[in-house]
Design a protein around this motif. Structure first.
Motif: not given
Length: 524
Positions: A168-170, A412-414, A453-458, A502-507
């Motif tokens: 639903i978030v996506l 900011v989102m975090f 960008l959407g995946v990063m935010m998700a 957060l590690l996945v975000l860096i990847c």
């Protein structure tokens, strides 16, 4: 005094944003806070000579409600609640506990895999966390798994519903990013950009979701090896389960997941149509599960669906087009599907499950769309007060270019995830920052991809469920966990999984192809 008043009037947009966040932090309902504060500041702006376009509010609200893409939201909600009521998690946990019985940390690994499967079939975090807490947490503790690893694994697995499609978030992120992408492209002079859809974001989130599952599993195995823990499922009868029984428990939900996702990613059906298919499949699974011994409740609609698929496939290749045989098979298949679906609905109605499902779905859908209407009014007034220019200037003046802008937005989102619900962040923050971010280049120099960008935010929003003090997954888990499990163990157990996210975000930052390759392969 007069100069201070003038200064406030010149920064009404920022003041409105700050007041809204403060009201949300104080616990006021998000829908009425966003819309109410926006209307109050619109009145202030009107009397101070700014004249916000109040007449556009009904048009924007009507456009939000009549958005055909968002019809998929209540359908996915119904699908998730039906499957949660069908108690498929219990069968999946028992089956996967048997499959992973020889793997170090096999029980925690099975919790993660079940969380991924439930995420792909329900997409509802609260139901997944509570269900797995009630079913698996006693077995994990009895098998000698530490309370921190057990609770952290359950909470993290439950949040996979944020990133693994259909989520639903996506859906909401795709809707917001689609509007932001169109806006950014117009500002860049491109008046005919390629459309961005829910299917694009679903495809982009698929591999990062699998990567997140893999990172969780590696962490659980490493921790189990380090602590010399080889936990085994202590649930009754697990050792005697046959492989056929395992696949029989996993087969129906896996088939439903493949049908829904395959229809969307394969371009066979729109997300709304696929969600309708998912609801029908969930009703059949729940009805046949509710009445043991009546396999025809599952076999009849399944046989009818297979007959229709075969007929459509044959006609697609020019075989039997217009023949009496294909017509008769199509009629019989349609009757079998409709009759079997109706029989399962009657079973669920008589058991009282259908009424509970519909009531929960209506309540959740009403809440979501109320927040969306309030956020729509908020974003419209914020832009009229000059907020888009303020945000644009702020992000473009940051040092570091794209890295600095994305890093600040993600931070900011975090931080907001510690205090606000993900829906509030999606509807408030994303419309403000996404049009500006999408005009910046990606790390490799290519144009910014809305899918990336959407995946990063998700993934970032996923952490909001695990971060104290208001991490909702932690609340759900605290309510379902036994009293001997300390609240501190729940918080400390979730902390490593936040680090893994957060590690996945860096990847994703250094390797954006993780998110962009699949949609490019499927839709280009």
């Amino acid at each position: 005094m007069r100069s201070r008043l003038i200064l406030l009037l010149e920064h009404l947009d920022l003041l409105m944003l700050v007041v809204s966040l403060l009201m949300l932090l104080l616990g006021y309902p998000a829908a009425f806070t966003l819309g109410g504060v926006a209307l109050v500041f619109a009145g202030i702006g009107f009397f101070s000579g700014m004249a916000p376009t109040m007449g556009a509010i009904p048009i924007r609200v009507f456009g939000t409600i009549s958005n055909e893409t968002l019809i998929a939201v209540p359908l996915f909600i119904v699908m998730g609640i039906v499957l949660e009521k069908a108690r498929i998690a219990e069968d999946l946990l028992t089956a996967l506990g048997w499959l992973f019985r020889k793997v170090p940390g096999g029980l925690t690994v099975s919790v993660t895999v079940v969380g991924a499967l439930l995420a792909a079939s329900t997409g509802i975090v609260g139901a997944t966390v509570v269900t797995m807490s009630l079913i698996s947490l006693p077995s994990l503790l009895k098998a000698g798994v530490s309370p921190r690893l057990a609770t952290g694994s359950i909470a993290a697995a439950g949040t996979l519903g944020q990133i693994i499609p259909p989520s639903i978030v996506l859906v909401f992120l795709a809707d917001q990013l689609s509007n932001a992408y169109q806006t950014s492209q117009r500002e860049m002079g491109n008046f005919a950009p390629d459309p961005f859809s829910i299917a694009d974001l679903f495809a982009a989130a698929f591999l990062p979701g699998l990567l997140l599952v893999g990172v969780y599993v590696i962490y659980q195995v490493v921790v189990s090896l380090r602590t010399n823990s080889r936990d085994r499922d202590s649930s009754p009868g697990c050792a005697e389960r046959a492989t056929a029984d395992v696949w029989l428990a996993m087969g129906p939900p896996l088939a439903l997941i493949l049908c829904v996702l395959g229809a969307i990613l394969g371009g066979v059906a729109t997300p709304t149509e696929a969600a309708s298919l998912g609801v029908a499949g969930a009703l059949v699974l729940a009805g046949s599960r509710e009445v043991s011994g009546r396999r025809w409740l599952l076999l009849v609609p399944l046989s009818g669906a297979l007959a229709l698929i075969l007929v459509q496939s044959a006609e697609a290749f020019g075989v039997g087009t217009g023949s009496v045989f294909t017509f008769v098979v199509s009629v019989i298949g349609t009757l079998a599907v409709a009759g079997g679906l109706l029989a399962n609905i009657v079973v669920l109605f008589r058991s009282g499950i259908l009424q509970d499902v519909l009531q929960s779905a209506v309540e959740f859908t009403a809440m979501v769309f109320a927040i969306m209407i309030g956020a729509t009014i908020f974003s419209l007034i914020f832009r009229d007060l000059g907020g888009d220019e303020t945000v644009s200037a702020l992000l473009q003046d940051l040092p570091g270019g794209t890295l600095g802008a994305v890093l600040i937005v993600m931070a900011v989102m975090f931080a907001l995830g510690f205090f606000l619900d993900f829906l509030e962040i999606v509807f408030v923050v994303v419309p403000l920052v996404a049009p500006i971010l999408l005009q910046l280049p990606m790390p490799d120099g290519s144009p910014m991809s809305p899918a990336w960008l959407g995946v990063m935010m998700a993934v970032n929003l996923q952490t909001s469920f695990l971060t104290p003090p208001f991490g909702f997954a932690l609340f759900y888990l605290r309510g379902a966990a036994p009293k001997e499990v300390a609240t501190a163990d729940i918080y400390l157990g979730a902390a490593p999984f936040v680090g893994l996210q957060l590690l996945v975000l860096i990847c994703l930052w250094f390797f954006p192809d993780i998110a962009t390759w699949l949609p490019r392969y499927l839709f280009s």
